[in-house]
Design a protein around this motif. Structure first.
Motif, PDB file in Angstrom:
ATOM      1  N   ILE A  17       5.754  -6.025 -12.863  1.00 17.22           N
ATOM      2  CA  ILE A  17       4.725  -5.606 -11.914  1.00 17.22           C
ATOM      3  C   ILE A  17       5.048  -4.208 -11.406  1.00 17.22           C
ATOM      4  N   LEU A  18       4.074  -3.311 -11.535  1.00 18.94           N
ATOM      5  CA  LEU A  18       4.208  -1.953 -11.013  1.00 18.94           C
ATOM      6  C   LEU A  18       3.210  -1.762  -9.883  1.00 18.94           C
ATOM      7  N   ASP A  19       3.699  -1.273  -8.770  1.00 21.92           N
ATOM      8  CA  ASP A  19       2.882  -1.042  -7.587  1.00 21.92           C
ATOM      9  C   ASP A  19       2.388   0.396  -7.613  1.00 21.92           C
ATOM     10  N   ARG A  20       1.136   0.577  -8.033  1.00 21.68           N
ATOM     11  CA  ARG A  20       0.551   1.918  -8.057  1.00 21.68           C
ATOM     12  C   ARG A  20      -0.131   2.252  -6.734  1.00 21.68           C
ATOM     13  N   ILE A  21      -0.035   1.375  -5.752  1.00 24.42           N
ATOM     14  CA  ILE A  21      -0.591   1.660  -4.434  1.00 24.42           C
ATOM     15  C   ILE A  21       0.358   2.592  -3.684  1.00 24.42           C
ATOM     16  N   ASN A  22       1.650   2.277  -3.727  1.00 21.30           N
ATOM     17  CA  ASN A  22       2.646   3.057  -2.995  1.00 21.30           C
ATOM     18  C   ASN A  22       3.369   4.073  -3.866  1.00 21.30           C
ATOM     19  N   GLN A  23       3.291   3.938  -5.164  1.00 21.13           N
ATOM     20  CA  GLN A  23       3.933   4.872  -6.077  1.00 21.13           C
ATOM     21  C   GLN A  23       2.860   5.594  -6.865  1.00 21.13           C
ATOM     22  N   ARG A  24       3.051   6.854  -7.069  1.00 18.79           N
ATOM     23  CA  ARG A  24       2.059   7.643  -7.803  1.00 18.79           C
ATOM     24  C   ARG A  24       2.605   7.986  -9.176  1.00 18.79           C
ATOM     25  N   PHE A  25       1.933   7.534 -10.194  1.00 17.83           N
ATOM     26  CA  PHE A  25       2.228   7.939 -11.555  1.00 17.83           C
ATOM     27  C   PHE A  25       0.952   7.821 -12.358  1.00 17.83           C
ATOM     28  N   SER A  26       0.919   8.530 -13.455  1.00 22.94           N
ATOM     29  CA  SER A  26      -0.309   8.583 -14.244  1.00 22.94           C
ATOM     30  C   SER A  26      -0.562   7.265 -14.961  1.00 22.94           C
ATOM     31  N   LEU A  52      -5.015   0.949  -6.130  1.00 19.55           N
ATOM     32  CA  LEU A  52      -5.916   1.087  -4.993  1.00 19.55           C
ATOM     33  C   LEU A  52      -7.327   0.738  -5.430  1.00 19.55           C
ATOM     34  N   TYR A  53      -8.094   0.178  -4.517  1.00 12.84           N
ATOM     35  CA  TYR A  53      -9.474  -0.173  -4.816  1.00 12.84           C
ATOM     36  C   TYR A  53     -10.286   0.038  -3.553  1.00 12.84           C
TER      37      TYR A  53
END
Length: 82
Positions: A17-26, A52-53
């Motif tokens: 699981i990768l949290d793209r809400i708190n971490q920014r990556f492409s 994010l949604y």
């Protein structure tokens, strides 16, 4: 780049699981998803991305270990309820 990840297991299936809400990556490419799910590295049956949604708190996207998009998995939801 160092990326924080989570790994959950339930009934013999494991998710990276990768949290793209708190971490920014492409956006990840299929080859990158394959590398994350490879049992030599982190390893997992599927990858779950938290994004994010606008209309909700977050969105969950699933990918198979081969890098293809997958359906929403009930086991993934159960992991978040625990």
């Amino acid at each position: 780049m160092i990326t924080e990840f989570y790994k959950y297991q339930r009934t013999g299936n494991d998710f990276v699981i990768l949290d793209r809400i708190n971490q920014r990556f492409s956006n990840l490419k299929a080859t990158q998803i394959q590398q994350l799910c490879d049992r030599i590295g982190i390893g997992g049956d599927r990858l779950m991305l938290l994004n994010l949604y606008d209309d909700y708190d977050f969105e969950m996207k699933y990918y198979n270990a081969d890098g293809r998009k997958s359906f929403q998995d009930l086991l993934g939801w159960v992991k978040f309820k625990i």
